[in-house]
Write an enzyme that holds these catalytic residues in place. Structure first.
Site, PDB file in Angstrom:
ATOM      1  N   CYS A   1      -1.584 -14.558 -40.237  1.00 59.88           N
ATOM      2  CA  CYS A   1      -1.454 -13.116 -40.038  1.00 59.88           C
ATOM      3  C   CYS A   1      -0.204 -12.786 -39.213  1.00 59.88           C
ATOM      4  O   CYS A   1       0.405 -13.655 -38.588  1.00 59.88           O
ATOM      5  CB  CYS A   1      -2.723 -12.546 -39.401  1.00 59.88           C
ATOM      6  SG  CYS A   1      -2.719 -12.492 -37.612  1.00 59.88           S
TER       7      CYS A   1
ATOM      8  N   CYS B   1      -0.300 -13.753 -35.558  1.00 67.01           N
ATOM      9  CA  CYS B   1      -0.184 -15.211 -35.391  1.00 67.01           C
ATOM     10  C   CYS B   1       1.285 -15.624 -35.524  1.00 67.01           C
ATOM     11  O   CYS B   1       1.754 -16.516 -34.806  1.00 67.01           O
ATOM     12  CB  CYS B   1      -1.045 -15.944 -36.412  1.00 67.01           C
ATOM     13  SG  CYS B   1      -2.799 -15.988 -35.979  1.00 67.01           S
TER      14      CYS B   1
ATOM     15  N   ASP C   1       4.374  -2.518 -28.580  1.00 64.45           N
ATOM     16  CA  ASP C   1       4.100  -2.061 -29.938  1.00 64.45           C
ATOM     17  C   ASP C   1       5.399  -1.580 -30.591  1.00 64.45           C
ATOM     18  O   ASP C   1       6.234  -0.932 -29.957  1.00 64.45           O
ATOM     19  CB  ASP C   1       3.069  -0.916 -29.906  1.00 64.45           C
ATOM     20  CG  ASP C   1       2.457  -0.652 -31.266  1.00 64.45           C
ATOM     21  OD1 ASP C   1       1.259  -0.919 -31.446  1.00 64.45           O
ATOM     22  OD2 ASP C   1       3.191  -0.170 -32.173  1.00 64.45           O
TER      23      ASP C   1
ATOM     24  N   GLY D   1     -10.421   1.939 -38.062  1.00 64.62           N
ATOM     25  CA  GLY D   1      -8.986   2.136 -38.303  1.00 64.62           C
ATOM     26  C   GLY D   1      -8.131   0.942 -37.934  1.00 64.62           C
ATOM     27  O   GLY D   1      -6.938   1.089 -37.660  1.00 64.62           O
TER      28      GLY D   1
ATOM     29  N   HIS E   1      -6.666  -7.094 -31.139  1.00 60.47           N
ATOM     30  CA  HIS E   1      -5.642  -6.630 -30.198  1.00 60.47           C
ATOM     31  C   HIS E   1      -6.135  -5.421 -29.447  1.00 60.47           C
ATOM     32  O   HIS E   1      -6.887  -4.602 -29.984  1.00 60.47           O
ATOM     33  CB  HIS E   1      -4.324  -6.292 -30.925  1.00 60.47           C
ATOM     34  CG  HIS E   1      -4.477  -5.345 -32.069  1.00 60.47           C
ATOM     35  ND1 HIS E   1      -4.958  -5.718 -33.303  1.00 60.47           N
ATOM     36  CD2 HIS E   1      -4.221  -4.011 -32.171  1.00 60.47           C
ATOM     37  CE1 HIS E   1      -4.975  -4.673 -34.109  1.00 60.47           C
ATOM     38  NE2 HIS E   1      -4.545  -3.622 -33.443  1.00 60.47           N
TER      39      HIS E   1
ATOM     40  N   HIS F   1      -4.811  -2.078 -27.407  1.00 60.09           N
ATOM     41  CA  HIS F   1      -3.679  -1.182 -27.146  1.00 60.09           C
ATOM     42  C   HIS F   1      -3.782  -0.756 -25.683  1.00 60.09           C
ATOM     43  O   HIS F   1      -4.793  -0.178 -25.275  1.00 60.09           O
ATOM     44  CB  HIS F   1      -3.762   0.078 -28.016  1.00 60.09           C
ATOM     45  CG  HIS F   1      -3.706  -0.160 -29.490  1.00 60.09           C
ATOM     46  ND1 HIS F   1      -2.577   0.078 -30.238  1.00 60.09           N
ATOM     47  CD2 HIS F   1      -4.644  -0.604 -30.370  1.00 60.09           C
ATOM     48  CE1 HIS F   1      -2.825  -0.200 -31.511  1.00 60.09           C
ATOM     49  NE2 HIS F   1      -4.068  -0.614 -31.622  1.00 60.09           N
TER      50      HIS F   1
HETATM   51  P1  5GP Z   1      -4.243  -1.142 -35.349  1.00 60.34           P
HETATM   52  O1  5GP Z   1      -4.062   0.072 -36.207  1.00 60.34           O
HETATM   53  O2  5GP Z   1      -4.543  -2.374 -36.164  1.00 60.34           O
HETATM   54  O3  5GP Z   1      -5.218  -0.949 -34.226  1.00 60.34           O
HETATM   55  O4  5GP Z   1      -2.861  -1.362 -34.607  1.00 60.34           O
HETATM   56  C1  5GP Z   1      -1.835  -2.143 -35.101  1.00 60.34           C
HETATM   57  C2  5GP Z   1      -0.622  -1.874 -34.245  1.00 60.34           C
HETATM   58  O5  5GP Z   1       0.318  -2.918 -34.460  1.00 60.34           O
HETATM   59  C3  5GP Z   1       0.079  -0.555 -34.568  1.00 60.34           C
HETATM   60  O6  5GP Z   1       0.147   0.246 -33.393  1.00 60.34           O
HETATM   61  C4  5GP Z   1       1.469  -0.978 -35.045  1.00 60.34           C
HETATM   62  O7  5GP Z   1       2.475  -0.106 -34.601  1.00 60.34           O
HETATM   63  C5  5GP Z   1       1.613  -2.374 -34.458  1.00 60.34           C
HETATM   64  N1  5GP Z   1       2.411  -3.306 -35.235  1.00 60.34           N
HETATM   65  C6  5GP Z   1       2.278  -3.599 -36.546  1.00 60.34           C
HETATM   66  N2  5GP Z   1       3.132  -4.555 -36.926  1.00 60.34           N
HETATM   67  C7  5GP Z   1       3.843  -4.889 -35.802  1.00 60.34           C
HETATM   68  C8  5GP Z   1       4.897  -5.842 -35.549  1.00 60.34           C
HETATM   69  O8  5GP Z   1       5.348  -6.578 -36.417  1.00 60.34           O
HETATM   70  N3  5GP Z   1       5.374  -5.894 -34.283  1.00 60.34           N
HETATM   71  C9  5GP Z   1       4.898  -5.100 -33.280  1.00 60.34           C
HETATM   72  N4  5GP Z   1       5.435  -5.249 -32.069  1.00 60.34           N
HETATM   73  N5  5GP Z   1       3.900  -4.203 -33.485  1.00 60.34           N
HETATM   74  C10 5GP Z   1       3.391  -4.100 -34.732  1.00 60.34           C
HETATM   75 ZN    ZN Z   2      -3.757 -13.955 -36.428  1.00 65.02          ZN
END
Ligand code: 5GP
Ligand code: ZN
Length: 117
Positions: free
Chosen positions: A2, A5, A28, A88, A95, A97
């Site tokens: 992923c 990872c 982020d 969502g 992770h 936030h």
């Molecule tokens: P989720 O919607 O799964 O709770 O949050 C995923 C978060 O990962 C989003 O806030 C998005 O901006 C962040 N994100 C997605 N891909 C990447 C990446 O490649 N690098 C970084 N630094 N953040 C990412």
């Molecule tokens: Zn992973």
């Protein structure tokens, strides 16, 4: 493997804030607040619902350390984890936030307008 990872393995670059053997904090890519940091376990876990309580013990102190390091421990912050489809969650690697650096808007969960969802 992923996307998070790959970040752990340095196959994808990230703007790191702090790491230890078990956890990593990085900014982020699309910040939703002046301070928006993602905090993950280095070992892949799909989501909060699958995480071992023992992992969360280490995660808790690591998150507190990150908040202190970036200087939002006193001013306050919001900690969010989106779990699964209805929650969502877009990236299927657990992770948290960590959001702060400003007074964050919040529609209270007991708001009348939300009850008919
Ligand atoms: P989720 O919607 O799964 O709770 O949050 C995923 C978060 O990962 C989003 O806030 C998005 O901006 C962040 N994100 C997605 N891909 C990447 C990446 O490649 N690098 C970084 N630094 N953040 C990412
Ligand atoms: Zn992973």
């Amino acid at each position: 493997m992923c996307i998070f990872c790959k970040i752990v393995n340095n196959e994808i670059p990230s703007n790191k804030v702090l790491e230890n053997d078990d956890f990593l904090a990085f900014h982020d890519m699309y910040p939703k607040a002046p301070m928006h940091i993602l905090i993950i376990p280095k070992n892949h876990v799909d989501c909060f619902h699958d995480v071992q309580p023992e992992t969360m013990a280490g995660m808790t102190s690591f998150i507190q350390e990150v908040a202190t390091l970036v200087g939002i421990d006193k001013s306050g912050y919001r900690l969010i984890t989106n779990n699964g489809e209805d929650g969502g969650q877009e990236v299927k690697h657990l992770h948290f936030h960590l959001l702060g650096g400003a007074k964050l808007p919040f529609k209270h969960l007991t708001d009348e307008t939300q009850k008919n969802l």
